[in-house]
Design an enzyme around this catalytic site. Structure first.
Site, short mmCIF file in Angstrom:
data_model
loop_
_atom_site.label_atom_id
_atom_site.label_comp_id
_atom_site.label_asym_id
_atom_site.label_seq_id
_atom_site.Cartn_x
_atom_site.Cartn_y
_atom_site.Cartn_z
N GLU A 79 0.90 -1.25 -0.01
CA GLU A 79 -0.18 0.02 -0.06
C GLU A 79 0.75 1.39 0.04
O GLU A 79 0.85 2.10 -0.76
CB GLU A 79 -0.89 -0.03 1.36
CG GLU A 79 -1.87 1.24 1.39
CD GLU A 79 -2.87 1.10 2.50
OE1 GLU A 79 -3.95 0.35 2.09
OE2 GLU A 79 -2.65 1.85 3.30
N ARG A 92 -4.70 32.75 -18.38
CA ARG A 92 -4.96 34.23 -17.63
C ARG A 92 -4.02 35.22 -17.59
O ARG A 92 -2.76 35.00 -17.87
CB ARG A 92 -4.77 33.61 -16.09
CG ARG A 92 -5.00 34.88 -14.95
CD ARG A 92 -6.26 35.26 -14.89
NE ARG A 92 -6.49 35.82 -13.50
CZ ARG A 92 -7.77 36.75 -13.58
NH1 ARG A 92 -8.57 36.82 -14.36
NH2 ARG A 92 -7.64 37.33 -12.41
N GLN A 144 7.96 35.81 -13.34
CA GLN A 144 8.87 34.59 -12.63
C GLN A 144 8.23 34.21 -11.49
O GLN A 144 8.50 33.06 -11.05
CB GLN A 144 10.27 35.55 -12.46
CG GLN A 144 11.36 34.33 -12.02
CD GLN A 144 12.57 35.18 -11.55
OE1 GLN A 144 12.85 35.92 -10.72
NE2 GLN A 144 13.57 35.17 -12.73
#
Length: 378
Positions: free
Chosen positions: A242, A268, A279
């Site tokens: 798991e 956007r 940046q």
């Protein structure tokens, strides 16, 4: 060292991504119990509930590494990370111990239904006062003629409210400590096994989880996984699978998230420029990719060691920490970079809620650091 994924595995992962995206790529509502059962059947048809189960039982017979890569494709394709977690827990924490420790008769009876998704399995280990400390369990299994009688309560069982089979751990010899724990695979309709309603929780809502109680629950000896007193070994084995392979779903979540953020930053515009040209934005996205790529390498190495039969304890712990902490950090960045949209339900905030519990389940980050420290001889 070869980083190339074989063509057949690439094709398998591509198919899984396409199928899971078509099924659950736009899911937003929390599925009800009946819908969960339909989801498991669909996951079974896609091969997801039987990835590492034997071919003769209807599985794909994959190793840990290939299983993790397929779960990564699942996590990338599905918007319902809770469902991906539910399927992975069913497979790795429940079906794997049945595969490796059940009697031949039990394997023949259970594995085909587990592999097809017709049977849903729950892992009932955690108690109110015991999680990673398996020696502190309070649920008991009293030996009787022909079997055992279970009593006590488990506080958190993934898939518990909808389970057909419960893999659980109980004390069979209170004086034997670590060696007094035994593992069982118990049909959920056994008299005395009580499944409580799903818990309300933050994140992974597609995985129904709840308490399970045992009240004079009589089970035959055939429900035993491995030998009496071998429960700790069964649990550690299932946790290795798991902790290593399940976290592939979070690699997939981070990949899907990164794709979405890059698209958002490219589209956007603010102050006459795409925000990805700033940046402060582009470097944050670059850090998201760096965390993802680093975590993936650690996870793949851990799975490779598990497949090779080599010492994997520290590698799995390192991988689990890296993936879970990267998922949380990347999700926080995704919320921030998405602005107000990231705060709306169903977007980056949902990914953050799904990422948060990854540092808790399958052994907390602190437990993983204990394992690493022990490996260092501390």
């Amino acid at each position: 060292m070869d980083f190339e994924i074989p063509a057949a595995q690439q094709e398998r992962c591509a198919r899984i991504y396409e199928e899971t995206h078509a099924l659950w790529g736009e899911r937003r509502a929390v599925p009800g119990a009946e819908e969960v059962r339909e989801d498991f059947r669909a996951a079974g048809k896609a091969g997801l509930t039987g990835l590492c189960l034997p071919a003769e039982a209807g599985g794909s017979g994959l190793g840990a590494l290939e299983t993790a890569q397929c779960l990564e494709a699942f996590g990338r394709g599905s918007a319902d990370t809770g469902l991906a977690f539910a399927v992975a827990a069913h497979l790795l924490a429940c079906a794997v111990p049945v595969r490796d420790f059940a009697s031949e008769e039990s394997r023949a009876a259970l594995l085909p239904a587990l592999a097809s998704g017709e049977m849903i399995a729950a892992n009932a280990m955690t108690e109110d006062e015991a999680g990673s400390d398996i020696s502190a369990l309070s649920v008991t299994a009293r030996p009787v003629d022909g079997g055992y009688v279970l009593n006590g309560s488990k506080s958190w069982a993934s898939n518990g409210p909808v389970a057909d089979l419960v893999v659980t751990y109980a004390i069979t010899d209170a004086k034997a400590g670590f060696l007094g724990v035994s593992a069982f695979a118990v049909p959920a309709d056994t008299p005395g096994l009580i499944r409580e309603p799903a818990l309300a929780k933050t994140g992974l809502e597609g995985c129904h989880a709840g308490r399970i109680r045992f009240e004079e629950c009589a089970v035959p000896a055939s429900c035993l996984l491995g030998e009496e007193g071998q429960g700790a070994a069964v649990f550690q084995h299932s946790m290795a699978w798991e902790r290593a392979a399940l976290f592939g779903i979070y690699l997939g979540l981070m990949r899907r998230q990164l794709d979405q953020i890059v698209q958002h930053a490219s589209r956007r515009r603010q102050f006459g420029r795409r925000i990805g040209e700033f940046q402060g934005v582009s470097h944050r996205i670059a850090a998201m990719r760096q965390r993802l790529e680093s975590a993936r390498l650690l996870l793949y190495r851990a799975c490779w060691l598990l497949d090779a039969g080599q010492d994997h304890t520290a590698a799995v712990a390192l991988s689990k920490i890296a993936v879970s902490e990267a998922a949380v950090a990347n999700s926080l960045d995704a919320v921030h970079l998405s602005g107000a949209v990231g705060y709306l339900r169903g977007g980056a905030e949902e990914q953050l809620r799904d990422a948060l519990p990854s540092t808790l389940f399958s052994g907390t980050t602190e437990i993983q650091r204990e394992l690493i420290a022990k490996d260092l001889g501390l």
